[in-house]
Design a protein around this motif. Structure first.
Motif, PDB file in Angstrom:
ATOM      1  N   MET A   1     -10.901  -3.261 -16.477  1.00 44.17           N
ATOM      2  CA  MET A   1      -9.468  -2.991 -16.329  1.00 44.17           C
ATOM      3  C   MET A   1      -9.055  -3.253 -14.882  1.00 44.17           C
ATOM      4  SD  MET A   1      -7.282   0.475 -17.056  1.00 44.17           S
ATOM      5  CE  MET A   1      -7.820   1.505 -15.728  1.00 44.17           C
ATOM      6  N   SER A   2      -7.979  -3.959 -14.705  1.00 39.64           N
ATOM      7  CA  SER A   2      -7.442  -4.245 -13.389  1.00 39.64           C
ATOM      8  C   SER A   2      -6.717  -3.018 -12.840  1.00 39.64           C
ATOM      9  CB  SER A   2      -6.463  -5.410 -13.502  1.00 39.64           C
ATOM     10  OG  SER A   2      -5.705  -5.522 -12.324  1.00 39.64           O
ATOM     11  N   LEU A   3      -6.884  -2.780 -11.547  1.00 43.54           N
ATOM     12  CA  LEU A   3      -6.147  -1.681 -10.918  1.00 43.54           C
ATOM     13  C   LEU A   3      -4.650  -1.951 -10.930  1.00 43.54           C
ATOM     14  CD1 LEU A   3      -8.390  -0.721  -7.871  1.00 43.54           C
ATOM     15  CD2 LEU A   3      -8.092   0.507 -10.020  1.00 43.54           C
ATOM     16  N   ASN A   4      -4.268  -3.229 -11.017  1.00 42.48           N
ATOM     17  CA  ASN A   4      -2.846  -3.561 -11.092  1.00 42.48           C
ATOM     18  C   ASN A   4      -2.169  -2.884 -12.278  1.00 42.48           C
ATOM     19  OD1 ASN A   4      -2.844  -5.175  -8.816  1.00 42.48           O
ATOM     20  ND2 ASN A   4      -2.990  -7.084  -9.931  1.00 42.48           N
ATOM     21  N   SER A   5      -2.912  -2.653 -13.352  1.00 41.78           N
ATOM     22  CA  SER A   5      -2.317  -2.031 -14.537  1.00 41.78           C
ATOM     23  C   SER A   5      -1.869  -0.598 -14.256  1.00 41.78           C
ATOM     24  CB  SER A   5      -3.295  -2.066 -15.712  1.00 41.78           C
ATOM     25  OG  SER A   5      -4.427  -1.259 -15.440  1.00 41.78           O
ATOM     26  N   LEU A   6      -2.379  -0.006 -13.178  1.00 38.57           N
ATOM     27  CA  LEU A   6      -2.017   1.369 -12.824  1.00 38.57           C
ATOM     28  C   LEU A   6      -0.825   1.446 -11.880  1.00 38.57           C
ATOM     29  CD1 LEU A   6      -5.630   2.727 -12.234  1.00 38.57           C
ATOM     30  CD2 LEU A   6      -4.252   2.898 -14.315  1.00 38.57           C
ATOM     31  N   LEU A   7      -0.374   0.301 -11.380  1.00 38.05           N
ATOM     32  CA  LEU A   7       0.751   0.290 -10.441  1.00 38.05           C
ATOM     33  C   LEU A   7       2.047   0.660 -11.155  1.00 38.05           C
ATOM     34  CD1 LEU A   7      -0.044  -2.930  -8.402  1.00 38.05           C
ATOM     35  CD2 LEU A   7      -0.409  -0.562  -7.707  1.00 38.05           C
ATOM     36  N   GLU A   8       2.829   1.493 -10.486  1.00 40.06           N
ATOM     37  CA  GLU A   8       4.106   1.948 -11.045  1.00 40.06           C
ATOM     38  C   GLU A   8       5.230   1.624 -10.061  1.00 40.06           C
ATOM     39  OE1 GLU A   8       3.740   6.110 -11.772  1.00 40.06           O
ATOM     40  OE2 GLU A   8       2.321   5.838 -13.410  1.00 40.06           O
ATOM     41  N   PRO A   9       6.455   1.501 -10.569  1.00 42.61           N
ATOM     42  CA  PRO A   9       7.592   1.256  -9.684  1.00 42.61           C
ATOM     43  C   PRO A   9       7.657   2.299  -8.567  1.00 42.61           C
ATOM     44  CG  PRO A   9       8.258   0.939 -11.949  1.00 42.61           C
ATOM     45  CD  PRO A   9       6.851   1.506 -11.982  1.00 42.61           C
ATOM     46  N   GLY A  10       7.915   1.794  -7.369  1.00 45.07           N
ATOM     47  CA  GLY A  10       8.016   2.666  -6.208  1.00 45.07           C
ATOM     48  C   GLY A  10       6.757   2.677  -5.350  1.00 45.07           C
ATOM     49  N   GLN A  11       5.620   2.295  -5.927  1.00 41.42           N
ATOM     50  CA  GLN A  11       4.389   2.286  -5.158  1.00 41.42           C
ATOM     51  C   GLN A  11       4.421   1.173  -4.124  1.00 41.42           C
ATOM     52  OE1 GLN A  11       1.510   2.512  -8.608  1.00 41.42           O
ATOM     53  NE2 GLN A  11       0.493   3.829  -7.117  1.00 41.42           N
ATOM     54  N   VAL A  12       3.721   1.398  -3.006  1.00 40.91           N
ATOM     55  CA  VAL A  12       3.658   0.435  -1.916  1.00 40.91           C
ATOM     56  C   VAL A  12       2.327  -0.311  -2.008  1.00 40.91           C
ATOM     57  CG1 VAL A  12       3.684   0.160   0.593  1.00 40.91           C
ATOM     58  CG2 VAL A  12       5.134   1.882  -0.486  1.00 40.91           C
ATOM     59  N   VAL A  13       2.401  -1.641  -1.838  1.00 41.63           N
ATOM     60  CA  VAL A  13       1.214  -2.488  -1.955  1.00 41.63           C
ATOM     61  C   VAL A  13       1.217  -3.558  -0.861  1.00 41.63           C
ATOM     62  CG1 VAL A  13       0.994  -2.182  -4.447  1.00 41.63           C
ATOM     63  CG2 VAL A  13       2.364  -4.067  -3.569  1.00 41.63           C
ATOM     64  N   ARG A  14       0.069  -4.225  -0.732  1.00 41.03           N
ATOM     65  CA  ARG A  14      -0.055  -5.410   0.101  1.00 41.03           C
ATOM     66  C   ARG A  14      -0.652  -6.518  -0.761  1.00 41.03           C
ATOM     67  NH1 ARG A  14       0.621  -4.826   5.527  1.00 41.03           N
ATOM     68  NH2 ARG A  14       0.445  -2.749   6.381  1.00 41.03           N
ATOM     69  N   HIS A  15      -0.328  -7.760  -0.426  1.00 38.33           N
ATOM     70  CA  HIS A  15      -0.927  -8.918  -1.088  1.00 38.33           C
ATOM     71  C   HIS A  15      -2.131  -9.319  -0.247  1.00 38.33           C
ATOM     72  CE1 HIS A  15      -1.604 -12.912  -2.622  1.00 38.33           C
ATOM     73  NE2 HIS A  15      -0.616 -12.791  -3.503  1.00 38.33           N
ATOM     74  N   PRO A  16      -3.349  -9.324  -0.815  1.00 39.72           N
ATOM     75  CA  PRO A  16      -4.552  -9.569  -0.012  1.00 39.72           C
ATOM     76  C   PRO A  16      -4.609 -10.953   0.642  1.00 39.72           C
ATOM     77  CG  PRO A  16      -5.073  -9.655  -2.353  1.00 39.72           C
ATOM     78  CD  PRO A  16      -3.655  -9.152  -2.233  1.00 39.72           C
ATOM     79  N   ALA A  17      -3.986 -11.942   0.056  1.00 43.54           N
ATOM     80  CA  ALA A  17      -4.037 -13.301   0.604  1.00 43.54           C
ATOM     81  C   ALA A  17      -2.814 -13.639   1.457  1.00 43.54           C
ATOM     82  CB  ALA A  17      -4.172 -14.319  -0.528  1.00 43.54           C
ATOM     83  N   GLN A  18      -1.839 -12.724   1.507  1.00 40.78           N
ATOM     84  CA  GLN A  18      -0.593 -12.988   2.240  1.00 40.78           C
ATOM     85  C   GLN A  18      -0.224 -11.795   3.128  1.00 40.78           C
ATOM     86  OE1 GLN A  18       0.825 -15.880   2.200  1.00 40.78           O
ATOM     87  NE2 GLN A  18      -0.189 -16.791   0.439  1.00 40.78           N
ATOM     88  N   PRO A  19      -1.057 -11.461   4.113  1.00 42.22           N
ATOM     89  CA  PRO A  19      -0.747 -10.290   4.955  1.00 42.22           C
ATOM     90  C   PRO A  19       0.575 -10.426   5.705  1.00 42.22           C
ATOM     91  CG  PRO A  19      -2.550 -11.571   5.900  1.00 42.22           C
ATOM     92  CD  PRO A  19      -2.278 -12.145   4.534  1.00 42.22           C
ATOM     93  N   ASN A  20       1.013 -11.664   5.963  1.00 39.96           N
ATOM     94  CA  ASN A  20       2.280 -11.877   6.675  1.00 39.96           C
ATOM     95  C   ASN A  20       3.500 -11.488   5.838  1.00 39.96           C
ATOM     96  OD1 ASN A  20       1.473 -14.151   5.105  1.00 39.96           O
ATOM     97  ND2 ASN A  20       3.113 -15.352   6.042  1.00 39.96           N
ATOM     98  N   TRP A  21       3.317 -11.261   4.549  1.00 42.29           N
ATOM     99  CA  TRP A  21       4.426 -10.811   3.704  1.00 42.29           C
ATOM    100  C   TRP A  21       4.793  -9.362   3.990  1.00 42.29           C
ATOM    101  CZ3 TRP A  21       3.407 -12.855  -1.956  1.00 42.29           C
ATOM    102  CH2 TRP A  21       3.479 -14.259  -1.945  1.00 42.29           C
ATOM    103  N   GLY A  22       3.908  -8.626   4.639  1.00 42.77           N
ATOM    104  CA  GLY A  22       4.154  -7.220   4.942  1.00 42.77           C
ATOM    105  C   GLY A  22       3.960  -6.343   3.723  1.00 42.77           C
ATOM    106  N   LEU A  23       4.497  -5.141   3.826  1.00 39.73           N
ATOM    107  CA  LEU A  23       4.396  -4.196   2.717  1.00 39.73           C
ATOM    108  C   LEU A  23       5.341  -4.598   1.595  1.00 39.73           C
ATOM    109  CD1 LEU A  23       4.366  -0.858   4.719  1.00 39.73           C
ATOM    110  CD2 LEU A  23       2.413  -2.034   3.686  1.00 39.73           C
ATOM    111  N   GLY A  24       4.942  -4.256   0.377  1.00 40.76           N
ATOM    112  CA  GLY A  24       5.786  -4.534  -0.775  1.00 40.76           C
ATOM    113  C   GLY A  24       5.941  -3.290  -1.621  1.00 40.76           C
TER     114      GLY A  24
END
Length: 61
Positions: A1-24
């Protein structure tokens, strides 16, 4: 199971291959597609089958 399946609206994430995108902030998570609003990249739809987003739990961001 992917941890992405546990993500809910409002949670803060980073993209591992795009650190310049900042927080999301997760906007939605439907059918393996996670929509995230990033600080420096705007709204991006991530395919959970290919990218594992990194949850951010640090209050001192």
């Amino acid at each position: 199971m992917s941890l992405n399946s546990l993500l809910e609206p409002g949670q803060v994430v980073r993209h591992p291959a795009q650190p310049n995108w900042g927080l999301g902030q997760v906007q939605s998570n439907i059918g393996g597609k996670v929509t995230v609003m990033f600080e420096h990249a705007g709204k991006v739809v991530i395919d959970s089958a290919h990218i594992e987003l990194l949850p951010v739990f640090d209050d001192n961001i």
